[in-house]
Design a protein around this motif. Sequence first.
Motif, PDB file in Angstrom:
ATOM      1  N   VAL A  64       0.866  -1.179   0.000  1.00 44.28           N
ATOM      2  CA  VAL A  64       0.000   0.000   0.000  1.00 44.28           C
ATOM      3  C   VAL A  64       0.900   1.225   0.000  1.00 44.28           C
ATOM      4  N   PHE A  65       0.701   2.141  -0.935  1.00 51.57           N
ATOM      5  CA  PHE A  65       1.433   3.407  -0.947  1.00 51.57           C
ATOM      6  C   PHE A  65       0.534   4.482  -0.358  1.00 51.57           C
ATOM      7  N   GLY A  66       1.103   5.329   0.484  1.00 46.35           N
ATOM      8  CA  GLY A  66       0.314   6.397   1.075  1.00 46.35           C
ATOM      9  C   GLY A  66       1.155   7.232   2.016  1.00 46.35           C
ATOM     10  N   TYR A  67       0.473   7.981   2.886  1.00 46.01           N
ATOM     11  CA  TYR A  67       1.189   8.793   3.857  1.00 46.01           C
ATOM     12  C   TYR A  67       0.303   9.014   5.081  1.00 46.01           C
ATOM     13  N   THR A  68       0.942   9.254   6.210  1.00 43.35           N
ATOM     14  CA  THR A  68       0.217   9.281   7.479  1.00 43.35           C
ATOM     15  C   THR A  68      -0.674  10.500   7.638  1.00 43.35           C
ATOM     16  N   HIS A  69      -0.402  11.579   6.947  1.00 42.23           N
ATOM     17  CA  HIS A  69      -1.228  12.776   7.047  1.00 42.23           C
ATOM     18  C   HIS A  69      -2.406  12.747   6.070  1.00 42.23           C
ATOM     19  N   CYS A  70      -2.558  11.674   5.355  1.00 39.63           N
ATOM     20  CA  CYS A  70      -3.650  11.532   4.380  1.00 39.63           C
ATOM     21  C   CYS A  70      -4.983  11.616   5.137  1.00 39.63           C
ATOM     22  N   PRO A  71      -5.891  12.468   4.675  1.00 41.08           N
ATOM     23  CA  PRO A  71      -7.136  12.658   5.417  1.00 41.08           C
ATOM     24  C   PRO A  71      -8.194  11.583   5.203  1.00 41.08           C
ATOM     25  N   ASP A  72      -8.088  10.785   4.141  1.00 39.92           N
ATOM     26  CA  ASP A  72      -9.194   9.869   3.868  1.00 39.92           C
ATOM     27  C   ASP A  72      -8.803   8.536   3.245  1.00 39.92           C
ATOM     28  N   VAL A  73      -8.240   8.512   2.066  1.00 44.47           N
ATOM     29  CA  VAL A  73      -8.019   7.269   1.328  1.00 44.47           C
ATOM     30  C   VAL A  73      -7.072   6.319   2.062  1.00 44.47           C
ATOM     31  N   CYS A  74      -5.963   6.824   2.564  1.00 41.44           N
ATOM     32  CA  CYS A  74      -4.972   5.941   3.200  1.00 41.44           C
ATOM     33  C   CYS A  74      -5.514   5.266   4.464  1.00 41.44           C
ATOM     34  N   PRO A  75      -6.081   6.019   5.414  1.00 42.63           N
ATOM     35  CA  PRO A  75      -6.598   5.318   6.594  1.00 42.63           C
ATOM     36  C   PRO A  75      -7.763   4.387   6.259  1.00 42.63           C
ATOM     37  N   THR A  76      -8.585   4.779   5.288  1.00 42.62           N
ATOM     38  CA  THR A  76      -9.694   3.908   4.883  1.00 42.62           C
ATOM     39  C   THR A  76      -9.164   2.614   4.290  1.00 42.62           C
ATOM     40  N   GLY A 153       2.008  24.333   4.592  1.00 45.04           N
ATOM     41  CA  GLY A 153       1.776  22.895   4.628  1.00 45.04           C
ATOM     42  C   GLY A 153       1.521  22.328   3.237  1.00 45.04           C
ATOM     43  N   TYR A 154       1.278  21.041   3.202  1.00 47.42           N
ATOM     44  CA  TYR A 154       1.037  20.384   1.924  1.00 47.42           C
ATOM     45  C   TYR A 154       0.295  19.074   2.134  1.00 47.42           C
ATOM     46  N   THR A 155      -0.297  18.617   1.061  1.00 53.39           N
ATOM     47  CA  THR A 155      -0.848  17.270   0.996  1.00 53.39           C
ATOM     48  C   THR A 155      -0.047  16.540  -0.077  1.00 53.39           C
ATOM     49  N   VAL A 156      -0.297  15.259  -0.236  1.00 60.57           N
ATOM     50  CA  VAL A 156       0.393  14.503  -1.286  1.00 60.57           C
ATOM     51  C   VAL A 156      -0.654  13.774  -2.110  1.00 60.57           C
ATOM     52  N   ASP A 157      -0.770  14.180  -3.371  1.00 58.97           N
ATOM     53  CA  ASP A 157      -1.628  13.437  -4.292  1.00 58.97           C
ATOM     54  C   ASP A 157      -0.859  12.179  -4.693  1.00 58.97           C
ATOM     55  N   HIS A 158      -1.547  11.038  -4.697  1.00 58.91           N
ATOM     56  CA  HIS A 158      -0.844   9.800  -5.040  1.00 58.91           C
ATOM     57  C   HIS A 158      -1.810   8.771  -5.604  1.00 58.91           C
ATOM     58  N   SER A 159      -1.255   7.808  -6.316  1.00 51.02           N
ATOM     59  CA  SER A 159      -2.037   6.690  -6.825  1.00 51.02           C
ATOM     60  C   SER A 159      -2.664   5.975  -5.636  1.00 51.02           C
ATOM     61  N   ALA A 160      -3.928   5.635  -5.769  1.00 51.87           N
ATOM     62  CA  ALA A 160      -4.629   4.968  -4.660  1.00 51.87           C
ATOM     63  C   ALA A 160      -4.990   3.553  -5.079  1.00 51.87           C
ATOM     64  N   GLY A 161      -4.555   2.607  -4.294  1.00 55.80           N
ATOM     65  CA  GLY A 161      -4.809   1.194  -4.572  1.00 55.80           C
ATOM     66  C   GLY A 161      -3.686   0.388  -3.959  1.00 55.80           C
ATOM     67  N   VAL A 162      -3.799  -0.914  -4.056  1.00 51.70           N
ATOM     68  CA  VAL A 162      -2.773  -1.780  -3.476  1.00 51.70           C
ATOM     69  C   VAL A 162      -2.308  -2.811  -4.505  1.00 51.70           C
ATOM     70  N   TYR A 163      -1.095  -3.251  -4.321  1.00 51.19           N
ATOM     71  CA  TYR A 163      -0.493  -4.248  -5.190  1.00 51.19           C
ATOM     72  C   TYR A 163      -0.378  -5.550  -4.412  1.00 51.19           C
ATOM     73  N   VAL A 164      -0.707  -6.650  -5.071  1.00 46.09           N
ATOM     74  CA  VAL A 164      -0.575  -7.960  -4.449  1.00 46.09           C
ATOM     75  C   VAL A 164       0.513  -8.733  -5.178  1.00 46.09           C
ATOM     76  N   LEU A 165       1.453  -9.246  -4.403  1.00 45.61           N
ATOM     77  CA  LEU A 165       2.547 -10.044  -4.935  1.00 45.61           C
ATOM     78  C   LEU A 165       2.355 -11.476  -4.465  1.00 45.61           C
ATOM     79  N   ASP A 166       2.613 -12.414  -5.361  1.00 51.01           N
ATOM     80  CA  ASP A 166       2.462 -13.818  -4.987  1.00 51.01           C
ATOM     81  C   ASP A 166       3.631 -14.262  -4.112  1.00 51.01           C
ATOM     82  N   ARG A 167       3.605 -15.511  -3.701  1.00 55.52           N
ATOM     83  CA  ARG A 167       4.613 -16.031  -2.770  1.00 55.52           C
ATOM     84  C   ARG A 167       6.031 -16.003  -3.332  1.00 55.52           C
ATOM     85  N   GLU A 168       6.152 -15.896  -4.646  1.00 56.95           N
ATOM     86  CA  GLU A 168       7.469 -15.839  -5.283  1.00 56.95           C
ATOM     87  C   GLU A 168       7.947 -14.405  -5.482  1.00 56.95           C
TER      88      GLU A 168
END
Length: 192
Positions: A64-76, A153-168
Motif C-alpha cells: 500500500v502506498f500512502g502517507y500518514t497525514h492523508c485525510p481519507d483514502v490511506c486510513p480507509t 503545509g502540503y498534501t500529497v496526491d498519489h495513486s490509490a490502490g494496493v499491489y498484491v505479490l504472490d509467494r514468489e
Amino acid sequence: MLKRILVLLVLAFALASCGQDQQELQLHGTDITQSKLKGEFSLMDHEGRQRQLGDFKGKVVVVVFGYTHCPDVCPTMLLSMAGAMKLLGDKAQDVQVLFVTVDPGRDTQDVLAQYVPFFDSRFIGLYGTEKQVQQVAKNYRVAYKKQYVEGGGYTVDHSAGVYVLDREGYVRAYLRHDETPAQLAEDITHFF
C-alpha cells in the motif's frame, strides 16, 4: 518408434502451450501479471530494520502506498486491509501488508511506528530517502506529488490502490482502494 512418438507428443504439447496467456484471474481488482512490474525495494521498516522484498518470500505481500497525514483514502484503505486480514482468519499469517510512505519528509520511523500498527500489529511501515521512495514508486508505477496549500503545509496526491505479490515475489494484482474487506480478502486468496 514409441520413443519418437512420445518426443513428438511432448514437443507438440510444448508448442501448443507456448504463446498462450495464463488464464486471467477473476478478481474484483485487476490482474496485472502481464505488466511485469518490478516489486523490488530496499527501505527501512518502522522498527529500524533494513527490508527488501526477499525478506517476505513465501508470503503473499500486499503493498500500500500512502502517507500518514492523508485525510481519507490511506486510513480507509488500511482499515479495509485490517478487516480483510480478520476475514482471512488463519490464512492471514501467510500475508504481509506493507505500507510504503510517499511522504518521507514527515513520515519518520517514529511516526510510522505509531501509525501503521494501529490498524493491525502485523502491518509494517516502510520509509527511505526521497530518492529511495522515488525508485520504489517507479518500480510500481506509482505517481505522487506534493500539493502545497494556502497558509502553509502540503498534501500529497498519489495513486490509490494496493499491489498484491504472490509467494514468489511477482506483482500479480492491483486492487482498488474502494474494495470492501470481503472483496480484498477474496482477491488475496487467489495467491495462496
